[in-house]
Design an enzyme around this catalytic site. Structure first.
Site, PDB file in Angstrom:
ATOM      1  N   CYS A  83       0.835  -1.208   0.000  1.00  0.00           N
ATOM      2  CA  CYS A  83       0.000   0.000   0.000  1.00  0.00           C
ATOM      3  C   CYS A  83       0.874   1.265   0.000  1.00  0.00           C
ATOM      4  CB  CYS A  83      -0.996  -0.059   1.148  1.00  0.00           C
ATOM      5  SG  CYS A  83      -2.401   1.003   0.831  1.00  0.00           S
ATOM      6  N   HIS A 176      -3.222  -5.285   1.674  1.00  0.00           N
ATOM      7  CA  HIS A 176      -2.583  -5.489   2.992  1.00  0.00           C
ATOM      8  C   HIS A 176      -2.502  -6.979   3.315  1.00  0.00           C
ATOM      9  CE1 HIS A 176      -2.301  -1.364   4.702  1.00  0.00           C
ATOM     10  NE2 HIS A 176      -3.149  -1.127   3.717  1.00  0.00           N
ATOM     11  N   GLU A 178      -0.813  -8.497   5.425  1.00  0.00           N
ATOM     12  CA  GLU A 178      -0.604  -8.765   6.860  1.00  0.00           C
ATOM     13  C   GLU A 178      -1.917  -8.848   7.623  1.00  0.00           C
ATOM     14  OE1 GLU A 178      -0.370  -5.893   5.430  1.00  0.00           O
ATOM     15  OE2 GLU A 178      -1.051  -4.310   6.805  1.00  0.00           O
TER      16      GLU A 178
HETATM   17  N1  GLN Z   1      -3.638   6.317   1.005  1.00  0.00           N
HETATM   18  C1  GLN Z   1      -2.339   6.113   1.564  1.00  0.00           C
HETATM   19  C2  GLN Z   1      -1.292   6.950   0.821  1.00  0.00           C
HETATM   20  O1  GLN Z   1      -1.531   7.404  -0.244  1.00  0.00           O
HETATM   21  C3  GLN Z   1      -1.971   4.638   1.537  1.00  0.00           C
HETATM   22  C4  GLN Z   1      -2.951   3.848   2.363  1.00  0.00           C
HETATM   23  C5  GLN Z   1      -2.404   2.609   3.009  1.00  0.00           C
HETATM   24  O2  GLN Z   1      -1.212   2.381   3.075  1.00  0.00           O
HETATM   25  N2  GLN Z   1      -3.292   1.803   3.530  1.00  0.00           N
HETATM   26  O3  GLN Z   1      -0.235   7.152   1.337  1.00  0.00           O
END
Ligand code: GLN
Length: 192
Positions: A83, A176, A178
């Site tokens: 992410c 994610h 995890e």
């Molecule tokens: N929206 C976040 C970003 O742009 C990432 C979200 C996440 O890691 N769950 O940094």
């Protein structure tokens, strides 16, 4: 007896640090929080967790970790970014761009699923890499990975969009792993 488990780092600035460490321990690795360049010594792999990429990017700079992490990956260290971590691995980001590490040849579009769909669980499309077949993917304000370069393999897609890509020993994952009991993404990092 000395501990012979491989040591895997988790960037300790922000995010699901404990959950990543727990998954790595379940897979037989020894986890270590990385907050300073010296914590990269002796690691076989490094996880960049999710969080907020603007904050994480500032933390990387403040802790003088940008060049050491780039050098770790360039020397062959395996890296997984999930992410916000995937955003940090990208060659560039858009939609409130942040400075990135440029380790995976994709462009990351931040918060690409808008506000209504900002968090959801979805199955990976059939026909992805068989090693990850049936994966359930948890997305939280996830990015999209755009315009993968020639060295980037798309391992999984959801609704046609790449959600797990690999460039050599570097993995970028927009969901994610995890947060579920499916350990296959972390296992791939340890085997990379
Ligand atoms: N929206 C976040 C970003 O742009 C990432 C979200 C996440 O890691 N769950 O940094």
């Amino acid at each position: 007896m000395s501990d012979t488990r491989p040591i895997v780092g988790v960037l300790g600035l922000q995010g699901d640090i404990e959950k990543h460490l727990a998954v790595l321990e379940r897979l037989g690795a020894r986890g270590r929080r990385v907050l300073a360049p010296k914590h990269l010594d002796g690691l076989v792999a490094l996880v960049l967790p999710g969080g907020e990429s603007t904050t994480m990017s500032k933390g990387l700079a403040r802790n003088e970790l940008v060049k050491p992490i780039q050098a770790f990956a360039e020397a062959g260290g395996a890296v997984l970014g999930t992410c916000a971590g995937a955003i940090l691995l990208a060659r560039a980001s858009r939609n409130h761009p942040v400075p990135t590490l440029g380790l995976v040849d994709v462009e990351a579009e931040r918060n690409a699923y808008g506000t209504q769909l900002d968090s959801f669980v979805a199955p990976a499309d059939p026909g992805g890499d068989p090693a990850f077949e049936g994966m359930e993917c948890v997305f939280i304000r996830a990015p999209r990975l755009l315009d993968p370069g020639p060295e980037v393999e798309v391992l999984l897609r959801v609704d046609g969009e790449p959600v797990l890509v690999r460039q050599g020993r570097r993995y970028a994952c927009t969901f994610h792993p995890e947060l579920t009991d499916d350990l296959r993404v972390h296992a791939a990092l340890l085997e990379a």
